[in-house]
Design an enzyme around this catalytic site. Structure first.
Site, short mmCIF file in Angstrom:
data_model
loop_
_atom_site.label_atom_id
_atom_site.label_comp_id
_atom_site.label_asym_id
_atom_site.label_seq_id
_atom_site.Cartn_x
_atom_site.Cartn_y
_atom_site.Cartn_z
CG HIS A 82 -2.14 -0.85 1.08
ND1 HIS A 82 -2.08 -2.21 0.92
CD2 HIS A 82 -3.47 -0.52 1.08
CE1 HIS A 82 -3.32 -2.70 0.83
NE2 HIS A 82 -4.17 -1.70 0.91
CG HIS B 193 2.44 -3.19 6.46
ND1 HIS B 193 3.22 -4.15 5.87
CD2 HIS B 193 1.44 -2.92 5.59
CE1 HIS B 193 2.70 -4.45 4.68
NE2 HIS B 193 1.62 -3.72 4.49
#
Length: 358
Positions: free
Chosen positions: A118, A177
């Site tokens: 992303h 993440h």
């Protein structure tokens, strides 16, 4: 390793801090995570930019596809864990007292975590958009225009970094993440985008070149996967971890697996090549109507509306190979629609209207 465990444990502390103290911003952070979704490049950013500037639109698809391909290879090389499963399996916490990290419907990504796809996708496509916008103002020569260019430069790059930081925080907040993974993703995306600033050959690529590029990307990635599998290294090791530690099985989506992303990107690149080298594109986007603002605005509106309809097309997931094939076809149809089908329909409609008026 000890250093990596320390980096991960510090990342967990940051995630806990965000989930505790930024709870009020949960909806905004989840939204920013969606903003950074690489799939938005094909369904939102590309339709807007291609009709405004075909050079920028074409570059955007190439940057997105090649950037995501590099992201996949890096993920396979780096073996990055994701926070939501790492805290459950690490042995560094005493007495089995692993920290509690909250999960969300978009947390359970199934691929490896480093670098963040992303963050990488967001940084590369926004880098292309910002540099494209600034290319219009850099030509201004008089003193007032130079001042305006500097102000525009400061404003656009400020927006760029605000978006990237927001996307990074959102990905850390949902525990998908670690901080170092999103930072790595941002700078990797910028490097890929900058490389394509100096690659003009993509603007004149033939359909054969698109097909050759697709074959190379697929053969290299699949060959890399098979080579390591022969060495008893499973590059899909992250999928069972995601299924095991995801709080809700319904949040596991085959669309987030490594090969799903690869197939999606190859389809998009093939669709772009097919569209740009088609007669419909030449007749519409290279014809006399292409210079008209009304033509471009109609193409943007029709493209965005049509692509939203693709979201209602649900690909069956019960058969993995069928899913990959249909995902490729759907991904190819999106740029083909933007580049050829919609402009040709708008061109035909405008030509019919002009004949009636005459």
């Amino acid at each position: 390793s000890i250093k990596m465990d320390l980096l991960h444990s510090n990342g967990v502390l940051i995630i806990q801090h965000l989930q505790r103290d930024y709870r009020a911003y949960q909806d905004f952070l989840n939204f920013m995570s969606h903003v950074g979704d690489p799939r938005n490049i094909f369904s939102i950013y590309f339709p807007l930019w291609f009709q405004l500037n075909q050079v920028v639109g074409t570059k955007m698809i190439w940057v997105a596809v090649i950037g995501d391909w590099f992201n996949l290879i890096f993920k396979w090389i780096l073996f990055g864990h994701r926070p939501y499963w790492w805290v459950q399996e690490t042995m560094i916490y005493p007495n089995q007292s692993s920290p509690c990290l909250e999960q969300f419907p978009i947390t359970c990504e199934t691929g490896p975590g480093s670098p963040s796809g992303h963050a990488m996708g967001s940084s590369c496509v926004w880098y292309v958009m910002v540099t494209a916008a600034l290319s219009y103002t850099v030509r201004w020569k008089d003193k007032l225009a130079v001042t305006l260019h500097r102000l525009t430069w400061s404003f656009l790059w400020s927006i760029f970094w605000i978006i990237q930081i927001s996307v990074c925080i959102s990905r850390v907040f949902i525990a998908t993440h670690f901080p170092h993974q999103v930072i790595l993703g941002v700078f990797a995306g910028i490097l890929v985008a900058e490389a394509f600033e100096h690659t003009p050959a993509i603007q004149t690529a033939s359909l054969r070149m698109y097909i050759k590029t697709n074959l190379f990307l697929f053969i290299f990635a699949f060959g890399f996967y098979l080579s390591l599998k022969l060495l008893d290294i499973d590059l899909l090791w992250s999928v069972p971890k995601a299924k095991k530690w995801c709080a809700n099985p319904d949040w596991i989506n085959i669309d987030t697996t490594p090969f799903a992303g690869l197939v999606r990107n190859l389809g998009a690149l093939f669709g772009l090549g097919l569209g740009i080298n088609s007669e419909m594109f030449i007749m519409s986007c290279k014809g006399k109507n292409s210079c008209k603002l009304s033509f471009r605005l109609l193409c943007i509106a029709a493209s965005l509306a049509t692509l939203q309809l693709y979201n209602f097309v649900k690909i069956p997931t019960h058969t993995e190979y069928l899913f990959y094939f249909l995902s490729f076809c759907k991904s190819a149809a999106m740029p083909l629609t933007v580049v050829a089908l919609v402009p040709y329909c708008v061109h035909s409609l405008m030509r019919t209207t002009e004949k009636k008026l005459n």
